[in-house]
Design a protein around this motif. Structure first.
Motif, PDB file in Angstrom:
ATOM      1  N   MET A 179       4.667  14.867   0.998  1.00  0.00           N
ATOM      2  CA  MET A 179       4.925  13.718   1.837  1.00  0.00           C
ATOM      3  C   MET A 179       5.149  12.465   1.000  1.00  0.00           C
ATOM      4  SD  MET A 179       5.179  12.552   4.871  1.00  0.00           S
ATOM      5  CE  MET A 179       4.973  11.119   5.851  1.00  0.00           C
ATOM      6  N   ALA A 180       4.350  12.293  -0.058  1.00  0.00           N
ATOM      7  CA  ALA A 180       4.468  11.097  -0.879  1.00  0.00           C
ATOM      8  C   ALA A 180       5.849  11.030  -1.540  1.00  0.00           C
ATOM      9  CB  ALA A 180       3.377  11.078  -1.937  1.00  0.00           C
ATOM     10  N   ARG A 181       6.367  12.152  -1.951  1.00  0.00           N
ATOM     11  CA  ARG A 181       7.685  12.166  -2.586  1.00  0.00           C
ATOM     12  C   ARG A 181       8.750  11.725  -1.592  1.00  0.00           C
ATOM     13  NH1 ARG A 181       8.694  11.256  -7.552  1.00  0.00           N
ATOM     14  NH2 ARG A 181      10.855  11.674  -7.924  1.00  0.00           N
ATOM     15  N   ALA A 182       8.592  12.088  -0.347  1.00  0.00           N
ATOM     16  CA  ALA A 182       9.533  11.668   0.685  1.00  0.00           C
ATOM     17  C   ALA A 182       9.494  10.144   0.834  1.00  0.00           C
ATOM     18  CB  ALA A 182       9.208  12.337   2.005  1.00  0.00           C
ATOM     19  N   MET A 183       8.332   9.547   0.701  1.00  0.00           N
ATOM     20  CA  MET A 183       8.209   8.097   0.798  1.00  0.00           C
ATOM     21  C   MET A 183       8.927   7.420  -0.364  1.00  0.00           C
ATOM     22  SD  MET A 183       7.267   5.517   2.477  1.00  0.00           S
ATOM     23  CE  MET A 183       6.174   6.141   3.719  1.00  0.00           C
ATOM     24  N   PHE A 184       8.838   8.014  -1.536  1.00  0.00           N
ATOM     25  CA  PHE A 184       9.535   7.464  -2.702  1.00  0.00           C
ATOM     26  C   PHE A 184      11.047   7.498  -2.495  1.00  0.00           C
ATOM     27  CE2 PHE A 184      11.462   8.116  -6.944  1.00  0.00           C
ATOM     28  CZ  PHE A 184      11.171   6.876  -7.478  1.00  0.00           C
ATOM     29  N   GLU A 185      11.546   8.610  -2.019  1.00  0.00           N
ATOM     30  CA  GLU A 185      12.994   8.730  -1.774  1.00  0.00           C
ATOM     31  C   GLU A 185      13.441   7.765  -0.677  1.00  0.00           C
ATOM     32  OE1 GLU A 185      15.176  10.361  -3.599  1.00  0.00           O
ATOM     33  OE2 GLU A 185      13.513  11.018  -4.883  1.00  0.00           O
ATOM     34  N   TYR A 186      12.624   7.621   0.349  1.00  0.00           N
ATOM     35  CA  TYR A 186      12.923   6.675   1.432  1.00  0.00           C
ATOM     36  C   TYR A 186      12.966   5.247   0.883  1.00  0.00           C
ATOM     37  CZ  TYR A 186      12.277   3.900   5.659  1.00  0.00           C
ATOM     38  OH  TYR A 186      12.412   2.970   6.657  1.00  0.00           O
ATOM     39  N   THR A 187      12.019   4.908   0.031  1.00  0.00           N
ATOM     40  CA  THR A 187      11.972   3.575  -0.569  1.00  0.00           C
ATOM     41  C   THR A 187      13.228   3.309  -1.389  1.00  0.00           C
ATOM     42  OG1 THR A 187       9.561   3.627  -0.641  1.00  0.00           O
ATOM     43  CG2 THR A 187      10.656   2.083  -2.123  1.00  0.00           C
ATOM     44  N   LYS A 188      13.661   4.285  -2.159  1.00  0.00           N
ATOM     45  CA  LYS A 188      14.884   4.116  -2.950  1.00  0.00           C
ATOM     46  C   LYS A 188      16.091   3.886  -2.040  1.00  0.00           C
ATOM     47  CE  LYS A 188      15.656   7.329  -5.936  1.00  0.00           C
ATOM     48  NZ  LYS A 188      15.713   8.461  -6.861  1.00  0.00           N
ATOM     49  N   THR A 189      16.152   4.600  -0.946  1.00  0.00           N
ATOM     50  CA  THR A 189      17.254   4.431   0.006  1.00  0.00           C
ATOM     51  C   THR A 189      17.254   3.028   0.581  1.00  0.00           C
ATOM     52  OG1 THR A 189      17.142   6.776   0.576  1.00  0.00           O
ATOM     53  CG2 THR A 189      18.269   5.314   2.133  1.00  0.00           C
ATOM     54  N   ILE A 190      16.098   2.562   0.998  1.00  0.00           N
ATOM     55  CA  ILE A 190      15.988   1.214   1.571  1.00  0.00           C
ATOM     56  C   ILE A 190      16.371   0.169   0.536  1.00  0.00           C
ATOM     57  CG2 ILE A 190      14.381  -0.507   2.494  1.00  0.00           C
ATOM     58  CD1 ILE A 190      15.169   1.713   4.469  1.00  0.00           C
ATOM     59  N   CYS A 202      13.271  -8.223  -2.616  1.00  0.00           N
ATOM     60  CA  CYS A 202      11.919  -8.516  -3.121  1.00  0.00           C
ATOM     61  C   CYS A 202      10.854  -8.171  -2.091  1.00  0.00           C
ATOM     62  CB  CYS A 202      11.807  -9.985  -3.518  1.00  0.00           C
ATOM     63  SG  CYS A 202      12.701 -10.381  -5.023  1.00  0.00           S
ATOM     64  N   ARG A 203      11.126  -8.450  -0.846  1.00  0.00           N
ATOM     65  CA  ARG A 203      10.169  -8.107   0.211  1.00  0.00           C
ATOM     66  C   ARG A 203       9.950  -6.605   0.281  1.00  0.00           C
ATOM     67  NH1 ARG A 203      12.129 -10.512   5.515  1.00  0.00           N
ATOM     68  NH2 ARG A 203      13.418 -11.728   4.156  1.00  0.00           N
ATOM     69  N   GLU A 204      11.040  -5.858   0.170  1.00  0.00           N
ATOM     70  CA  GLU A 204      10.924  -4.397   0.215  1.00  0.00           C
ATOM     71  C   GLU A 204      10.219  -3.845  -1.018  1.00  0.00           C
ATOM     72  OE1 GLU A 204      11.427  -2.401   2.733  1.00  0.00           O
ATOM     73  OE2 GLU A 204      12.169  -4.032   3.988  1.00  0.00           O
ATOM     74  N   VAL A 205      10.410  -4.491  -2.161  1.00  0.00           N
ATOM     75  CA  VAL A 205       9.690  -4.073  -3.366  1.00  0.00           C
ATOM     76  C   VAL A 205       8.191  -4.260  -3.160  1.00  0.00           C
ATOM     77  CG1 VAL A 205       9.239  -4.654  -5.789  1.00  0.00           C
ATOM     78  CG2 VAL A 205      11.592  -4.435  -4.978  1.00  0.00           C
ATOM     79  N   GLN A 206       7.803  -5.388  -2.574  1.00  0.00           N
ATOM     80  CA  GLN A 206       6.390  -5.636  -2.303  1.00  0.00           C
ATOM     81  C   GLN A 206       5.812  -4.576  -1.370  1.00  0.00           C
ATOM     82  OE1 GLN A 206       6.971  -9.746  -1.017  1.00  0.00           O
ATOM     83  NE2 GLN A 206       5.524 -10.370  -2.598  1.00  0.00           N
ATOM     84  N   LYS A 207       6.538  -4.215  -0.348  1.00  0.00           N
ATOM     85  CA  LYS A 207       6.083  -3.168   0.570  1.00  0.00           C
ATOM     86  C   LYS A 207       5.929  -1.842  -0.162  1.00  0.00           C
ATOM     87  CE  LYS A 207       8.375  -4.902   4.722  1.00  0.00           C
ATOM     88  NZ  LYS A 207       9.411  -4.550   5.714  1.00  0.00           N
ATOM     89  N   ALA A 208       6.886  -1.542  -1.021  1.00  0.00           N
ATOM     90  CA  ALA A 208       6.857  -0.276  -1.752  1.00  0.00           C
ATOM     91  C   ALA A 208       5.633  -0.198  -2.656  1.00  0.00           C
ATOM     92  CB  ALA A 208       8.134  -0.124  -2.572  1.00  0.00           C
ATOM     93  N   LEU A 209       5.271  -1.303  -3.268  1.00  0.00           N
ATOM     94  CA  LEU A 209       4.115  -1.309  -4.163  1.00  0.00           C
ATOM     95  C   LEU A 209       2.818  -1.030  -3.416  1.00  0.00           C
ATOM     96  CD1 LEU A 209       5.028  -4.306  -6.470  1.00  0.00           C
ATOM     97  CD2 LEU A 209       5.242  -1.866  -6.950  1.00  0.00           C
TER      98      LEU A 209
END
Length: 65
Positions: free
Chosen positions: A1-12, A24-31
């Motif tokens: 599941m965590a890997r799916a979140m990483f791929e989703y983050t890259k897409t966003i 920058c806002r999305e980077v903060q969320k990803a962190l």
């Protein structure tokens, strides 16, 4: 599941890379969501995006902390 979140983050991040503030806002969320090793991978990915769009370099401040 965590890997799916990483791929989703890259897409966003790829989709919002036209706007540095939104990026920058999305980077903060990803962190907040990603695991420590994924954050390291994310930094590499973001650095490659910065090569294409230098305006995004202001977001590196979030990755240094």
């Amino acid at each position: 599941m965590a890997r799916a979140m990483f791929e989703y983050t890259k897409t966003i991040l790829n989709k919002v890379s036209f706007d540095a503030n939104l990026f920058c806002r999305e980077v903060q969320k990803a962190l907040e969501r990603l695991l420590p090793y994924e954050i390291k991978e994310l930094k590499i990915y973001i650095e490659s995006l910065i090569q294409e769009n230098p305006d995004l370099d202001q977001c590196l401040i979030y990755l240094k902390s």
